[in-house]
Design an enzyme around this catalytic site. Structure first.
Site, PDB file in Angstrom:
ATOM      1  N   SER A   1      50.638   8.797 -54.953  1.00  0.00           N
ATOM      2  CA  SER A   1      49.478   9.419 -54.295  1.00  0.00           C
ATOM      3  C   SER A   1      49.886  10.210 -53.057  1.00  0.00           C
ATOM      4  O   SER A   1      50.918   9.934 -52.427  1.00  0.00           O
ATOM      5  CB  SER A   1      48.463   8.349 -53.891  1.00  0.00           C
ATOM      6  OG  SER A   1      48.139   7.535 -54.981  1.00  0.00           O
TER       7      SER A   1
HETATM    8  N1  SAH Z   1      50.375   3.235 -56.349  1.00  0.00           N
HETATM    9  C1  SAH Z   1      51.341   4.107 -56.981  1.00  0.00           C
HETATM   10  C2  SAH Z   1      50.753   5.352 -57.596  1.00  0.00           C
HETATM   11  C3  SAH Z   1      49.765   5.055 -58.649  1.00  0.00           C
HETATM   12  S1  SAH Z   1      49.678   6.150 -60.011  1.00  0.00           S
HETATM   13  C4  SAH Z   1      52.448   4.521 -56.022  1.00  0.00           C
HETATM   14  O1  SAH Z   1      52.392   4.179 -54.839  1.00  0.00           O
HETATM   15  O2  SAH Z   1      53.396   5.150 -56.480  1.00  0.00           O
HETATM   16  C5  SAH Z   1      48.724   5.051 -61.016  1.00  0.00           C
HETATM   17  C6  SAH Z   1      49.538   4.049 -61.745  1.00  0.00           C
HETATM   18  O3  SAH Z   1      48.633   3.177 -62.404  1.00  0.00           O
HETATM   19  C7  SAH Z   1      50.420   4.657 -62.831  1.00  0.00           C
HETATM   20  O4  SAH Z   1      51.739   4.257 -62.664  1.00  0.00           O
HETATM   21  C8  SAH Z   1      49.827   4.091 -64.126  1.00  0.00           C
HETATM   22  O5  SAH Z   1      50.781   3.863 -65.132  1.00  0.00           O
HETATM   23  C9  SAH Z   1      49.207   2.790 -63.634  1.00  0.00           C
HETATM   24  N2  SAH Z   1      48.133   2.259 -64.485  1.00  0.00           N
HETATM   25  C10 SAH Z   1      47.213   2.917 -65.216  1.00  0.00           C
HETATM   26  N3  SAH Z   1      46.399   2.064 -65.849  1.00  0.00           N
HETATM   27  C11 SAH Z   1      46.808   0.800 -65.510  1.00  0.00           C
HETATM   28  C12 SAH Z   1      46.359  -0.514 -65.833  1.00  0.00           C
HETATM   29  N4  SAH Z   1      45.331  -0.735 -66.661  1.00  0.00           N
HETATM   30  N5  SAH Z   1      47.023  -1.556 -65.290  1.00  0.00           N
HETATM   31  C13 SAH Z   1      48.085  -1.379 -64.459  1.00  0.00           C
HETATM   32  N6  SAH Z   1      48.551  -0.152 -64.127  1.00  0.00           N
HETATM   33  C14 SAH Z   1      47.920   0.928 -64.624  1.00  0.00           C
END
Ligand code: SAH
Length: 228
Positions: free
Chosen positions: A76
């Site tokens: 993000s």
């Molecule tokens: N917090 C992260 C960025 C998030 S991007 C950072 O600091 O880098 C969102 C992430 O959520 C992605 O890696 C995606 O694969 C994950 N995601 C999507 N759906 C999900 C779910 N149901 N459970 C766990 N992770 C999930």
């Protein structure tokens, strides 16, 4: 581009440059937009964001935007990480759940501020890489699980705060159930790839209240196959 080549040959010069970029990031992107929560600002100044993005993206690591981390996912925008962190008002005794580990950057910021972080990532390759990265950086208070975070982490519940970093179509009821009395959850809600709303949920005397905060754009919260 120049910075990238300089960094290949001169690591110390580079880490100073990154430190300067990090100070500027906090000053121009975060404080300038009104975030005053000191512990959040300190953590954002400390955690080396460029180490959470793939090598070819390091030059953009401190830009005012999300950065690709592979598998169609992004880390993000710095301001959004700071905003979400400051809104849960993390305390040094808190246990925090994060859904969507991605690179592990948000988890590391939280790891600087709270007692323990439990973070769940659905893409196994990202979970593995984040686990290794956080371990190598010495974050003994962060645990990474590979799973669908929709169901939370019941064995470690309840949590003082829950931070969801992928956009859900609705607030997952299991997460609400795992929020402690007096706890806060921050979550982007809305359709995939459209503008979503960042929502702050609080639990007081068993009752939930919510506040719409900001229009945002997150990658979608995906579900395990065969789940409704
Ligand atoms: N917090 C992260 C960025 C998030 S991007 C950072 O600091 O880098 C969102 C992430 O959520 C992605 O890696 C995606 O694969 C994950 N995601 C999507 N759906 C999900 C779910 N149901 N459970 C766990 N992770 C999930």
């Amino acid at each position: 581009m120049l910075l990238f080549f300089v960094c290949l040959v001169a690591q110390p010069v580079c880490s100073q440059n990154y430190q300067r970029l990090r100070q500027a990031m906090v000053h121009k992107q975060i404080q300038a937009r009104g975030i005053v929560h000191k512990p959040t600002l300190e953590a954002m100044r400390k955690v080396e964001r460029h180490l959470f993005v793939p090598k070819e993206g390091r030059e953009s690591a401190y830009d005012d935007s999300p950065v690709p981390i592979g598998y169609g996912q992004t880390i993000s925008q710095p301001y959004i990480v700071a905003y979400m962190t400051s809104l849960i008002d993390p305390k040094s005794t808190d246990r925090v759940l994060e859904i969507g580990t991605g690179s592990g950057y948000q988890a590391a910021i939280l790891g600087e501020l709270v007692d323990s972080v439990f973070t769940i990532e659905i893409i196994p390759e990202l979970a593995r890489a984040a686990r290794q990265r956080l371990h190598a950086m010495g974050y003994g208070n962060i645990r990474v699980a590979t799973d669908d975070g929709y169901d939370g982490w019941p064995k470690k519940a309840p949590f003082d705060a829950i931070v969801v970093t992928a956009a859900a179509e609705h607030i997952p009821p299991p997460l609400l159930a795992q929020l402690k009395e007096g706890g806060k959850m921050i979550i982007p809600v809305g359709s995939p790839f459209m503008v979503q709303t960042l929502i702050l949920v609080e639990k007081h005397q068993g009752k939930l209240t919510s506040r719409n905060l900001l229009a945002v754009r997150f990658v979608p919260l995906t579900r395990k196959k065969n789940t409704p």
